[in-house]
Write an enzyme that holds these catalytic residues in place. Sequence first.
Site, short mmCIF file in Angstrom:
data_model
loop_
_atom_site.label_atom_id
_atom_site.label_comp_id
_atom_site.label_asym_id
_atom_site.label_seq_id
_atom_site.Cartn_x
_atom_site.Cartn_y
_atom_site.Cartn_z
N THR A 1 3.87 65.37 -23.94
CA THR A 1 2.92 64.26 -23.91
C THR A 1 1.79 64.55 -22.92
O THR A 1 1.87 65.48 -22.12
CB THR A 1 3.63 62.97 -23.48
N LEU B 1 8.48 76.33 -26.93
CA LEU B 1 7.49 75.25 -26.95
C LEU B 1 6.15 75.74 -26.43
O LEU B 1 5.09 75.35 -26.94
CB LEU B 1 7.98 74.07 -26.11
N GLU C 1 5.50 68.06 -28.51
CA GLU C 1 5.47 69.30 -27.72
C GLU C 1 4.77 69.09 -26.37
O GLU C 1 4.01 69.93 -25.89
CB GLU C 1 4.81 70.43 -28.52
#
Length: 413
Positions: free
Chosen positions: A394, A268, A392
């Site tokens: 907040t 991520l 990916e």
Amino acid sequence: MSAPSAPSAASGPPAPSAPSSVKPPPFDPGDPLGLDDLLEPEDLAIRDTVRTWAADRVLPHIAEWYERGELPVIRELTRELGGLGALGMSLTGYGCAGATAVQYGLACLELEAADSGIRSLVSVQGSLAMYAIHRFGSEEQKRRWLPGMAAGEIIGCFGLTEPDHGSDPAGMRTYAKRDGSDWVLNGRKMWITNGSVAGVAVVWARTDEGIRGFLVPAGTPGFSAPEITHKWSLRASVTSELVLDDVRLPADAVLPEVTGLRGPLSCLSHARYGIVWGSMGAARASFEAALQYAGTREQFGRPIGGFQLTQAKLADMALELHKGILLAHHLGRRMDAGRLRAEQVSFGKLNNVREAIEICRTSRTILGANGISLEYPVMRHATNLESVLTYEGTVEMHQLVLGKALTGLDAFR
């Protein structure tokens, strides 16, 4: 020999003087800070190649795709992107381009200037699915999957988010248990880009050993990927649910080099880096539309770009746009030097996406009622960025990442 005398405090050190014959280049509204001076010729060539491809293959059709809520030529576009070297482009070997982080970022900027859905396709393919296999896979897994994915012949997806677990992936319910030498997976994943067209899904699941990653080929019995429809954002993008009902996989389907959340979170972080650049592409396209419109739209007898309030909006947007690009460039240089931290990626994602949305909204006010029309890119970019803002990581999660880094105190729990 006596030491040279120091300059007096009043006069200070002599200022360097530029040759009188050197003049600064003309002001460029498209590059007001001269940021292109930071780029090497190869960087510029890659950027221009991707920009030209997007202008030829995406921009003439994107409004129609967005309005219809589909990306009908996704496989064709993926193969073309593979031919450009844009898939997994910052990875090395196995058919990947081995580009720098800055070059990958420039590609993301140009792709998202066309549409966030196109950049998402590339990010999920390269920075999530391919990155996971490249970093945590076995040699056999890398050779099986990566060359075809780099060429765009195989599309990948990344299954982490679940219907009830987004920001807290540690609570995932998807579970994999051993059955002899096999693994059996059960669970659901949600909001998965590329899911229904993927040839392989990287699926993260709880096991008795901790969280593990599994490579699930399309067509495996018990595995399906129904497409999610009725979206008002990322409409020109394939989004799916992943359904795993007693999916049986061989022992060699597991990614062997990682156990725990470190695996998916590192993927991520790599993808978020691309968003830092990409969001500025959406912002640039909206700003350019507003700037062009302000020069041609006349009210009260002259172009609206000649009014103070419009110029103030344009100046403020230009400031945030090019500060964001400069921030992205800085993070790219840190990544290339091996010095980029996850907290710094959160810094970039939080700032740039937030500012990109504001640039789109302000651009819409300059275009007036025309701003909501698909004849202009502004509203499309604005609605797409509402998804980019929350996927990916907040806003709140990145704020807490930075808050923990600043204070040393963990506010997540």
